[in-house]
Structures are given as structure tokens and as C-alpha cells.
Design an enzyme around this catalytic site. Structure first.
Site, short mmCIF file in Angstrom:
data_model
loop_
_atom_site.label_atom_id
_atom_site.label_comp_id
_atom_site.label_asym_id
_atom_site.label_seq_id
_atom_site.Cartn_x
_atom_site.Cartn_y
_atom_site.Cartn_z
N VAL A 142 -2.15 -16.20 25.84
CA VAL A 142 -3.23 -15.10 25.79
C VAL A 142 -4.64 -15.86 25.51
O VAL A 142 -5.63 -15.18 25.98
CB VAL A 142 -3.30 -14.18 24.66
CG1 VAL A 142 -2.04 -13.42 24.93
CG2 VAL A 142 -3.01 -14.73 23.39
N TYR A 181 -4.13 -16.16 2.81
CA TYR A 181 -4.47 -15.56 3.96
C TYR A 181 -5.49 -15.76 4.71
O TYR A 181 -5.43 -16.01 5.90
CB TYR A 181 -3.95 -14.14 4.03
CG TYR A 181 -3.18 -13.27 5.28
CD1 TYR A 181 -1.89 -13.58 5.15
CD2 TYR A 181 -4.20 -12.88 5.99
CE1 TYR A 181 -1.30 -13.01 6.37
CE2 TYR A 181 -3.22 -12.23 7.19
CZ TYR A 181 -1.94 -12.20 7.43
OH TYR A 181 -1.20 -11.74 8.33
N LYS A 195 -7.49 -10.32 11.12
CA LYS A 195 -6.99 -9.11 11.28
C LYS A 195 -8.30 -7.85 11.01
O LYS A 195 -8.16 -6.84 11.37
CB LYS A 195 -5.92 -8.99 10.18
CG LYS A 195 -4.91 -9.82 10.35
CD LYS A 195 -4.07 -9.52 11.72
CE LYS A 195 -2.62 -10.19 11.77
NZ LYS A 195 -2.04 -9.84 13.15
N LYS A 197 10.18 -10.62 7.28
CA LYS A 197 10.70 -11.92 7.40
C LYS A 197 10.61 -12.15 9.02
O LYS A 197 11.82 -11.67 9.50
CB LYS A 197 12.02 -12.50 6.69
CG LYS A 197 12.21 -12.50 5.25
CD LYS A 197 13.29 -13.16 4.69
CE LYS A 197 13.69 -12.70 3.19
NZ LYS A 197 14.87 -12.68 2.74
N ALA A 220 6.65 -16.16 12.40
CA ALA A 220 5.09 -16.15 11.93
C ALA A 220 5.05 -15.92 10.48
O ALA A 220 4.15 -16.68 9.81
CB ALA A 220 4.38 -14.93 12.70
P1 NAP Z 1 6.62 -13.88 15.46
O1 NAP Z 1 7.93 -13.23 15.84
O2 NAP Z 1 6.38 -15.12 15.41
O3 NAP Z 1 5.68 -13.20 16.82
C1 NAP Z 1 4.32 -13.51 16.77
C2 NAP Z 1 4.18 -14.25 18.37
O4 NAP Z 1 2.80 -14.53 18.51
C3 NAP Z 1 5.06 -15.07 18.65
O5 NAP Z 1 5.84 -14.81 19.69
C4 NAP Z 1 4.11 -16.42 19.06
O6 NAP Z 1 4.65 -17.29 20.10
C5 NAP Z 1 3.09 -15.56 19.56
N1 NAP Z 1 1.85 -16.14 20.12
C6 NAP Z 1 1.07 -16.97 19.10
N2 NAP Z 1 -0.08 -17.73 19.84
C7 NAP Z 1 -0.11 -17.16 21.04
C8 NAP Z 1 -0.64 -17.45 22.38
N3 NAP Z 1 -1.63 -18.22 22.42
N4 NAP Z 1 -0.20 -16.58 23.38
C9 NAP Z 1 0.78 -15.74 23.46
N5 NAP Z 1 1.45 -15.60 22.33
C10 NAP Z 1 1.06 -16.25 21.08
O7 NAP Z 1 6.07 -12.97 14.30
P2 NAP Z 1 5.63 -11.68 13.72
O8 NAP Z 1 5.55 -11.50 12.32
O9 NAP Z 1 6.60 -10.74 14.65
O10 NAP Z 1 4.31 -11.35 14.35
C11 NAP Z 1 3.97 -10.32 15.35
C12 NAP Z 1 2.50 -9.67 14.85
O11 NAP Z 1 2.92 -8.78 13.57
C13 NAP Z 1 1.50 -10.76 14.37
O12 NAP Z 1 0.20 -10.16 14.83
C14 NAP Z 1 1.49 -10.79 12.76
O13 NAP Z 1 0.30 -11.14 12.52
C15 NAP Z 1 1.70 -9.43 12.69
N6 NAP Z 1 2.28 -8.99 11.27
C16 NAP Z 1 3.37 -9.54 10.85
C17 NAP Z 1 3.98 -9.04 9.65
C18 NAP Z 1 4.94 -9.77 9.00
O14 NAP Z 1 5.45 -10.00 7.71
N7 NAP Z 1 5.88 -10.34 9.78
C19 NAP Z 1 3.16 -8.53 8.89
C20 NAP Z 1 1.99 -7.82 9.30
C21 NAP Z 1 1.54 -8.05 10.52
P3 NAP Z 1 5.20 -18.59 19.43
O15 NAP Z 1 6.50 -18.46 18.94
O16 NAP Z 1 5.46 -19.41 20.54
O17 NAP Z 1 4.26 -19.16 18.74
#
Ligand code: NAP
Length: 262
Positions: free
Chosen positions: A67, A157, A164, A194, A197
Site C-alpha cells: 500500500v 503501543y 490508529k 491472536k 501482527a
Molecule cells: P495480520 O494478519 O498480520 O494482518 C496485518 C496485515 O497488514 C498483514 O497482512 C500485513 O502483511 C499487512 N501489511 C503490513 N504492511 C503492509 C503494506 N505496506 N502493504 C500491504 N499490506 C501490509 O494481523 P491482524 O491483527 O489481522 O491485523 C489487521 C488489522 O487489525 C490491523 O490494522 C491491526 O492493527 C488491526 N487490529 C488488530 C488487533 C489484534 O489484536 N489482532 C486488534 C485491533 C486492531 P505482512 O504479513 O506481509 O506484514
């Protein structure tokens, strides 16, 4: 009983790493509701995993998109314009901050780390919305993922909390711009789940356990909870909701200061 039927709708999910990804949890619900799906993932490294995940969704379209690269975003939406013509739903599930920026004091954040975190975790939503706008259907909707640290200090964080906050403010401004066309956008504020990220956040497991101990519902949320809220916020069921941050966190954000037992 009310069923959400999204047959004939088309959704793009951006940010899938594996089956634990919150983007995937929303995609699974959209698929079950009958929507046609496209996915984007960051790098070649993830191609095999995403292909495996989507093998039972024969019409799924897969794109490799970083992105931070505007030309890659343009190519993605040009291809979808040709293949689909319009997009009904868009899921933005992307965030990144360098590990060292989340391991010390916020005051020590370097300029480069701050810009990187804000660019990938907040500006990317604006860039995506801008490229998607001409394709978004009139009753289209977008969702992004945020976290409680946008509003209150969650030690460690750090810059991700600031990113955020920018993301949530962007949702409000984008809701204003896109609302002219009837398109909605909301943020899902998820409690700790879990994922890849999440596990890279220092102290994540402590936070994860704490939520279960003190939140009103006394348990963590999981991928299914996030998927259900994503489905609701994209579907016409939430037709009057835009520009909002909606929590799915077992009620944790309603807690005041909790000093624990000892
Ligand atoms: P995730 O599976 O690791 O997803 C995060 C994604 O962002 C990964 O696919 C990552 O790709 C991608 N990404 C990072 N840099 C990028 C770039 N430059 N271009 C395109 N994609 C990129 O973890 P997740 O927890 O599901 O995260 C998804 C969203 O939920 C995030 O915004 C996170 O902050 C939010 N969130 C998560 C939680 C939680 O507890 N899990 C709670 C609240 C909010 P790579 O794997 O290649 O790095």
C-alpha cells in the site's frame, strides 16, 4: 430470522496473511453471505498461503499490493474496474510499525519510524479510498480495523496508537466525502486477538489475559466476533451508520481505571 444475503455483491479484502488475520475473518463471513471476493496481500512471501486459504473460493481474485506503492494501488483498481466494473465492499486490515518503535518510550520515536507507521497504518486508508472511489457502488461500504490505544494510552503501543487515532479521524473525514454518494465507512475497534501482527506487540499476551480478567463479559473476543461485526457494518443492516468507531472488545473500553487485586 433475518439472513444477510450478499449474493451478487463484490468485496475487496486488503491485508490477509493467514487464517488468523482479521481481514480473513471478515472475508469468510462475506463469502458465507454469498459475496464474490478479491484479496490483496503485501508480498510474494504470502502468495502460497493466500492461495491455499482461498482454494475453496474458486472465483477469488488475488493481487499482490504494497500500500505504500501508489502505482500498485492504481493497477489493482484498474484491474477490478475491468473485471467487476464496481466494488460494493472494501475491507482495509493493514497496519505496521517498526518493532523498535513499540519497545521503548513514545518520546524516543524516530522521524522515520513515525512516518512509516503513519503511512502504512493510516494514510493507506486514504490512498485506498481515493483510488476506489470511482468504482464504489452507490450503497457501498468500507471498514477498517483500529484499537483502543487510539483513544487512551496503552504503554508500548506508542506510535501505533497515534496511527490508529489518525486512522479513526480519517474514517470520519472519509465518511463525509463518501457520504455524498451514499457510501459508508466505519472502523472496528477490536479487543486483542491472536494474529501475526498482534503477537509482534510487546506485552500482547499480558494485555490479552487482562481483557478476559477485567472486561464486563470476562472473555476475549475472537476472529468470529470481528467477522460478524465486519459483515454487519458492510451489509445494508447498518445502512444508517457511518464515520463511527464501533468496539468489539467484550466491553473493555467501558472500564475506568482498574488497579487490580494487589
Ligand atoms: P495480520 O494478519 O498480520 O494482518 C496485518 C496485515 O497488514 C498483514 O497482512 C500485513 O502483511 C499487512 N501489511 C503490513 N504492511 C503492509 C503494506 N505496506 N502493504 C500491504 N499490506 C501490509 O494481523 P491482524 O491483527 O489481522 O491485523 C489487521 C488489522 O487489525 C490491523 O490494522 C491491526 O492493527 C488491526 N487490529 C488488530 C488487533 C489484534 O489484536 N489482532 C486488534 C485491533 C486492531 P505482512 O504479513 O506481509 O506484514
Amino acid at each position: 430470522m433475518v439472513n444477510i444475503d450478499l449474493t451478487g455483491k463484490r468485496a475487496l479484502i486488503m491485508g490477509v496473511t493467514n487464517r488468523r488475520s482479521l481481514g480473513w475473518s471478515i472475508a469468510a463471513k462475506l463469502h458465507a453471505a454469498g459475496a464474490e471476493l478479491a484479496f490483496s496481500y503485501q508480498g510474494d512471501r504470502l502468495k502460497g498461503e493466500v492461495e491455499k486459504l482461498t482454494k475453496d473460493i474458486p472465483s477469488a481474485r488475488l493481487y499482490q499490493v504494497d500500500v505504500t506503492q501508489q502505482d500498485q494501488l492504481k493497477a489493482l483498481f484498474a484491474d477490478l474496474a475491468e473485471a467487476w466494473g464496481t466494488i460494493d465492499y472494501l475491507v482495509h486490515a493493514i497496519a505496521f510499525a517498526p518493532r523498535e518503535a513499540m519497545d521503548g518510550r513514545y518520546i524516543e520515536t524516530t522521524r522515520d519510524d513515525w512516518v512509516t507507521a503513519l503511512e502504512i497504518s493510516a494514510y493507506s486508508l486514504v490512498a485506498v479510498a481515493g483510488e476506489a472511489e470511482p468504482l464504489l457502488a452507490e450503497d457501498g461500504a468500507m471498514v477498517t480495523l483500529t484499537y483502543y490505544a487510539a483513544e487512551k494510552v496503552v504503554p508500548k503501543y506508542n506510535v501505533m496508537g497515534v496511527a490508529k487515532s489518525a486512522l479513526e479521524a480519517s474514517v470520519r473525514y472519509l465518511a463525509y466525502d463518501l457520504g455524498e454518494k451514499g457510501v459508508r465507512i466505519n472502523a472496528i475497534s477490536a479487543g486483542p486477538v491472536k494474529t501475526v501482527a498482534a503477537r509482534s506487540i510487546p506485552g500482547f499476551m499480558k494485555m490479552y489475559k487482562r481483557v478476559a480478567a477485567v472486561s464486563p463479559l470476562k472473555h476475549q473476543v475472537d476472529q468470529t466476533d470481528v467477522g460478524n461485526l465486519g459483515l454487519f457494518l458492510l451489509s445494508p443492516m447498518s445502512g444508517g451508520i457511518t464515520g463511527e468507531t464501533i468496539y468489539v472488545d467484550s466491553g473493555f473500553n467501558v472500564m475506568g481505571m482498574d488497579l487490580g487485586d494487589d
